[in-house]
Enzyme design. Structure first.
Site, PDB file in Angstrom:
ATOM      1  NE  ARG A 133      -3.929  -2.121   2.070  1.00 12.20           N
ATOM      2  CZ  ARG A 133      -3.736  -3.137   2.895  1.00 12.20           C
ATOM      3  NH1 ARG A 133      -2.760  -3.094   3.791  1.00 12.20           N
ATOM      4  NH2 ARG A 133      -4.508  -4.190   2.826  1.00 12.20           N
ATOM      5  CE  LYS A 155      -1.062  13.509 -14.571  1.00 13.13           C
ATOM      6  NZ  LYS A 155      -1.429  13.959 -15.937  1.00 13.13           N
ATOM      7  CD  GLU A 197       6.930  16.643 -23.078  1.00 14.89           C
ATOM      8  OE1 GLU A 197       6.178  17.554 -22.666  1.00 14.89           O
ATOM      9  OE2 GLU A 197       6.500  15.562 -23.539  1.00 14.89           O
ATOM     10  CE  LYS A 239       4.826  17.420 -14.185  1.00 13.39           C
ATOM     11  NZ  LYS A 239       4.915  16.204 -14.972  1.00 13.39           N
ATOM     12  CD  GLU A 249      -4.337  16.375 -16.135  1.00 15.36           C
ATOM     13  OE1 GLU A 249      -3.284  15.772 -15.880  1.00 15.36           O
ATOM     14  OE2 GLU A 249      -4.842  16.446 -17.257  1.00 15.36           O
ATOM     15  NE  ARG A 255       0.115  16.904 -13.078  1.00 16.34           N
ATOM     16  CZ  ARG A 255       0.665  16.070 -12.227  1.00 16.34           C
ATOM     17  NH1 ARG A 255       0.267  16.021 -10.973  1.00 16.34           N
ATOM     18  NH2 ARG A 255       1.644  15.268 -12.607  1.00 16.34           N
ATOM     19  CG  ASN A 259      -2.096  17.229 -21.155  1.00 12.92           C
ATOM     20  OD1 ASN A 259      -1.313  16.302 -21.280  1.00 12.92           O
ATOM     21  ND2 ASN A 259      -2.870  17.358 -20.106  1.00 12.92           N
ATOM     22  CG  HIS A 262       1.074  16.338 -24.520  1.00 13.43           C
ATOM     23  ND1 HIS A 262       1.869  17.460 -24.528  1.00 13.43           N
ATOM     24  CD2 HIS A 262       1.820  15.372 -23.921  1.00 13.43           C
ATOM     25  CE1 HIS A 262       3.030  17.187 -23.953  1.00 13.43           C
ATOM     26  NE2 HIS A 262       3.032  15.927 -23.577  1.00 13.43           N
ATOM     27  CG  HIS A 266      -1.412  11.709 -26.699  1.00  8.16           C
ATOM     28  ND1 HIS A 266      -2.077  12.240 -25.619  1.00  8.16           N
ATOM     29  CD2 HIS A 266      -0.149  11.479 -26.279  1.00  8.16           C
ATOM     30  CE1 HIS A 266      -1.250  12.330 -24.587  1.00  8.16           C
ATOM     31  NE2 HIS A 266      -0.066  11.879 -24.970  1.00  8.16           N
ATOM     32  CG  HIS A 279       5.602  11.739 -25.746  1.00 10.82           C
ATOM     33  ND1 HIS A 279       4.235  11.765 -25.928  1.00 10.82           N
ATOM     34  CD2 HIS A 279       5.875  12.682 -24.801  1.00 10.82           C
ATOM     35  CE1 HIS A 279       3.712  12.679 -25.120  1.00 10.82           C
ATOM     36  NE2 HIS A 279       4.688  13.243 -24.425  1.00 10.82           N
TER      37      HIS A 279
HETATM   38  N1  LIG Z   1       4.666  10.276 -15.131  1.00  7.89           N
HETATM   39  C1  LIG Z   1       4.595  11.350 -15.891  1.00  7.89           C
HETATM   40  O1  LIG Z   1       4.162  12.420 -15.465  1.00  7.89           O
HETATM   41  C2  LIG Z   1       5.072  11.255 -17.299  1.00  7.89           C
HETATM   42  C3  LIG Z   1       5.230  12.406 -18.069  1.00  7.89           C
HETATM   43  C4  LIG Z   1       5.741  12.290 -19.348  1.00  7.89           C
HETATM   44  C5  LIG Z   1       6.081  11.039 -19.854  1.00  7.89           C
HETATM   45  N2  LIG Z   1       5.903   9.932 -19.079  1.00  7.89           N
HETATM   46  C6  LIG Z   1       6.275   8.600 -19.577  1.00  7.89           C
HETATM   47  O2  LIG Z   1       7.670   8.588 -19.777  1.00  7.89           O
HETATM   48  C7  LIG Z   1       7.991   7.619 -20.772  1.00  7.89           C
HETATM   49  C8  LIG Z   1       8.993   8.194 -21.723  1.00  7.89           C
HETATM   50  O3  LIG Z   1      10.156   8.526 -21.005  1.00  7.89           O
HETATM   51  P1  LIG Z   1      11.569   8.636 -21.738  1.00  7.89           P
HETATM   52  O4  LIG Z   1      11.448   9.477 -22.935  1.00  7.89           O
HETATM   53  O5  LIG Z   1      12.547   8.986 -20.696  1.00  7.89           O
HETATM   54  O6  LIG Z   1      11.764   7.153 -22.302  1.00  7.89           O
HETATM   55  P2  LIG Z   1      12.618   5.881 -21.831  1.00  7.89           P
HETATM   56  O7  LIG Z   1      12.545   5.689 -20.368  1.00  7.89           O
HETATM   57  O8  LIG Z   1      12.179   4.779 -22.706  1.00  7.89           O
HETATM   58  O9  LIG Z   1      14.100   6.289 -22.224  1.00  7.89           O
HETATM   59  C9  LIG Z   1      14.424   6.504 -23.581  1.00  7.89           C
HETATM   60  C10 LIG Z   1      15.628   5.681 -24.004  1.00  7.89           C
HETATM   61  O10 LIG Z   1      16.822   6.260 -23.494  1.00  7.89           O
HETATM   62  C11 LIG Z   1      17.587   5.298 -22.781  1.00  7.89           C
HETATM   63  N3  LIG Z   1      18.310   6.064 -21.788  1.00  7.89           N
HETATM   64  C12 LIG Z   1      17.847   6.547 -20.602  1.00  7.89           C
HETATM   65  N4  LIG Z   1      18.765   7.323 -20.033  1.00  7.89           N
HETATM   66  C13 LIG Z   1      19.846   7.324 -20.846  1.00  7.89           C
HETATM   67  C14 LIG Z   1      21.106   7.966 -20.808  1.00  7.89           C
HETATM   68  N5  LIG Z   1      21.430   8.813 -19.827  1.00  7.89           N
HETATM   69  N6  LIG Z   1      21.979   7.731 -21.813  1.00  7.89           N
HETATM   70  C15 LIG Z   1      21.645   6.924 -22.848  1.00  7.89           C
HETATM   71  N7  LIG Z   1      20.456   6.308 -22.955  1.00  7.89           N
HETATM   72  C16 LIG Z   1      19.567   6.524 -21.965  1.00  7.89           C
HETATM   73  C17 LIG Z   1      16.569   4.316 -22.273  1.00  7.89           C
HETATM   74  O11 LIG Z   1      17.158   3.083 -21.999  1.00  7.89           O
HETATM   75  C18 LIG Z   1      15.617   4.263 -23.463  1.00  7.89           C
HETATM   76  O12 LIG Z   1      16.142   3.431 -24.476  1.00  7.89           O
HETATM   77  C19 LIG Z   1       6.683   7.227 -21.404  1.00  7.89           C
HETATM   78  O13 LIG Z   1       6.315   5.946 -20.956  1.00  7.89           O
HETATM   79  C20 LIG Z   1       5.693   8.267 -20.904  1.00  7.89           C
HETATM   80  O14 LIG Z   1       4.383   7.772 -20.787  1.00  7.89           O
HETATM   81  C21 LIG Z   1       5.415  10.021 -17.826  1.00  7.89           C
HETATM   82 ZN   LIG Z   2       4.707  14.799 -22.942  1.00 12.44          ZN
END
Ligand SMILES: NC(=O)c1ccc[n+]([C@@H]2O[C@H](COP(=O)([O-])OP(=O)(O)OC[C@H]3O[C@@H](n4cnc5c(N)ncnc54)[C@H](O)[C@@H]3O)[C@@H](O)[C@H]2O)c1
Ligand SMILES: [Zn+2]
Length: 383
Positions: A133, A155, A197, A239, A249, A255, A259, A262, A266, A279
Site C-alpha cells: 500500500r 503520476k 517538453e 512543473k 489534475e 495541470r 498538455n 499533446h 497523441h 513522444h
Molecule cells: N509520469 C509522468 O508524469 C510522465 C510524463 C511524461 C512522460 N511519461 C512517460 O515517460 C515515458 C517516456 O520517457 P523517456 O522518454 O525517458 O523514455 P525511456 O525511459 O524509454 O528512455 C528513452 C531511451 O533512453 C535510454 N536512456 C535513458 N537514459 C539514458 C542515458 N542517460 N543515456 C543513454 N540512454 C539513456 C533508455 O534506456 C531508453 O532506451 C513514457 O512511458 C511516458 O508515458 C510520464
Molecule cells: Zn509529454
C-alpha cells in the site's frame, strides 16, 4: 618508489541547485546539478530507514549503475534491470518486479530508487505506490524528458494493451535527483524530444523562459552543461508550481495546460503506430499546430508562429504532419482523447506566447484547415 608528493587536484562539483514541490506533508526536494549520482551526500539524507532497492533498465545500468552503487553503499539490498522500451511498460514487467520485491522481502520502511528514463520511473513509481500500500521512492531521472517532466508530479502508470498509462496511481516521490551529466550519453533524437517538453513550459506560462530558450537554442543543441542545468531547473520550477496548484489534475485545473501539443501529438503517435515519432517529436508537431490554430483565432500573430517553427527546427524537432496521414483520421483520434468532453475536442491553445488556455472555441473547419495546411507544407518540403 616514493609516493607522489602532490595529491592530484580535483575540480569540485558545481554546487547543485534545488527547489521544492510544495504539497504539504507530501512536499519534496528536486536537486539538479552535475556529478550528483555518485555523490553519497546528495542521496544519503533521503534514503529513509529501511532497505534500498534500485530499478533501472538494460541501457542505463552499464552506464550509471556503478556510480549509484557507490553512493548508496551497504544499504543496497537489490538491483533489478528491466528490459528497455515502452513496450515493456506493462503488467508483465510489473509482476516480475513484485516478484523481486517479495524475494528481497522489501518492507514498508524500504525505498525504491528509479534510475532511468520515464519508463523506469513510471513502472517503479507504480510499484512503489502499490507495494504494501505504498513505500517511499526516489526518482533518479537520466533522460531530459524524465528530468523536466515525468520524474516530477507523482503520476505513475503502466500501459494496458489497449491504452497507454491506463493503470496507474498518483504517488509522489520522496526526492528527485537530476544529474545532468547523464544527458551526455543520450541519443540525439531522445535529447531533442526532451527539449520539446522544455519549450512547452515557456509557451504555456513563462514568457521570459521562452525568450531565454530562443536566445540559447544553439548552446542547448550543443548540450552546454550550464545552459542545460538552467533549462532543467526552470522547467522543474514551472512543473513544480503547476503540480502544487493542481496535484491531481482536477477539472478546470492548471495541470491540464501541461498538455499543450499533446492531443495533436497523441493522435500523431497513434496514427503512425508509435513507430514514426518519439513522444516529444509528436508533441513538437502538436505545439506548432496549436500555435497555428491560435493564430487563426487571432490570439497570436503569424510571425510568432513562424518563430516557434524556426526554433523547433533548430532544436532538431519536426513541425509538420506527415503528408501521408489523413486529417479526418487524426481528428477522429483527437475526439477520443482524455481531454475531450462529450465528443467535443478540447485543446490547449495559446492566448499569447507564455499564456495557455484549455478551450473548444474553434470550429471543426478551422481544425481541419490547420491539419491540411501542415500536410501540404510537409508534402511540399519532401518534393
Ligand atoms: N509520469 C509522468 O508524469 C510522465 C510524463 C511524461 C512522460 N511519461 C512517460 O515517460 C515515458 C517516456 O520517457 P523517456 O522518454 O525517458 O523514455 P525511456 O525511459 O524509454 O528512455 C528513452 C531511451 O533512453 C535510454 N536512456 C535513458 N537514459 C539514458 C542515458 N542517460 N543515456 C543513454 N540512454 C539513456 C533508455 O534506456 C531508453 O532506451 C513514457 O512511458 C511516458 O508515458 C510520464
Ligand atoms: Zn509529454
Amino acid at each position: 618508489m616514493a609516493p607522489p608528493a602532490v595529491i592530484p587536484f580535483q575540480i569540485p562539483p558545481m554546487p547543485a541547485r534545488s527547489l521544492t514541490v510544495e504539497l504539504g506533508e507530501r512536499s519534496y526536494t528536486i536537486c539538479i546539478g552535475r556529478g550528483l549520482l555518485g555523490d553519497p551526500q546528495a542521496l544519503a539524507p533521503h534514503l529513509g530507514r529501511g532497505a534500498v532497492g534500485v530499478v533501472t533498465d538494460a541501457t542505463v545500468a552499464p552506464l550509471y549503475l556503478d556510480r549509484l552503487r557507490g553512493a548508496v553503499g551497504e544499504r543496497l539490498a537489490f538491483v533489478e534491470v528491466l528490459p528497455v522500451g515502452e513496450e515493456h511498460k506493462n503488467l508483465a514487467t510489473l509482476a516480475r518486479l513484485y516478484d523481486v520485491l517479495i524475494d528481497a522481502r522489501l518492507e514498508r520502511s524500504g525505498t525504491l530508487l528509479a534510475l532511468g528514463g520515464g519508463v523506469v520511473g513510471d513502472i517503479t513509481g507504480f510499484a512503489a505506490a502499490t507495494w504494501q500500500r505504498g513505500v517511499r521512492f526516489i526518482q533518479l531521472p537520466t533522460t531530459l524528458l524524465a528530468q523536466v517532466d515525468s520524474s516530477v508530479g507523482g503520476k505513475t502508470a503502466v500501459n494496458h494493451p489497449r491504452g497507454k498509462n491506463m493503470i496507474g496511481a498518483f504517488h509522489q516521490p520522496a526526492f528527485v535527483l537530476a544529474d545532468i551529466d547523464t544527458l551526455r550519453t543520450l541519443p540525439a533524437r531522445e535529447y531533442a524530444a526532451g527539449l520539446a517538453e522544455v519549450l512547452k513550459y515557456g509557451l504555456i506560462g513563462d514568457r521570459e523562459f521562452h525568450d531565454w530558450l530562443q536566445r540559447h537554442a544553439a548552446g542547448l543543441g550543443a548540450r552546454e552543461p550550464e545552459l542545460l542545468e538552467e533549462a532543467v531547473y526552470r522547467s522543474c520550477a514551472n512543473k513544480a508550481r503547476v503540480v502544487a496548484a493542481d496535484e491531481r489534475e482536477g477539472e478546470g485545473g492548471v495541470r491540464a495546460l501541461l498538455n499543450l501539443g499533446h492531443t495533436f501529438g497523441h493522435a500523431l503517435e497513434t496514427a503512425t503506430g508509435y513507430r514514426h515519432f518519439l513522444h516529444g517529436e509528436a508533441v513538437a508537431v502538436g505545439m506548432a499546430l496549436a500555435a497555428e490554430l491560435s493564430q487563426r483565432l487571432g490570439w497570436i500573430d503569424a510571425a510568432e508562429v513562424a518563430e516557434l517553427r524556426g526554433l523547433l527546427g533548430r532544436l532538431g524537432l519536426p513541425t509538420e504532419v506527415p503528408a501521408s496521414l489523413d486529417s479526418a483520421t487524426l481528428i477522429e483520434l483527437m475526439r477520443g482523447d482524455k481531454k475531450s468532453a462529450g465528443g467535443r475536442i478540447r485543446l490547449v491553445l495559446l492566448r499569447r506566447i507564455g499564456e495557455a488556455c484549455l478551450t473548444s472555441d474553434f470550429t471543426p473547419a478551422q481544425l481541419q484547415a490547420v491539419l491540411d495546411d501542415s500536410r501540404a507544407r510537409a508534402g511540399g518540403a519532401r518534393a
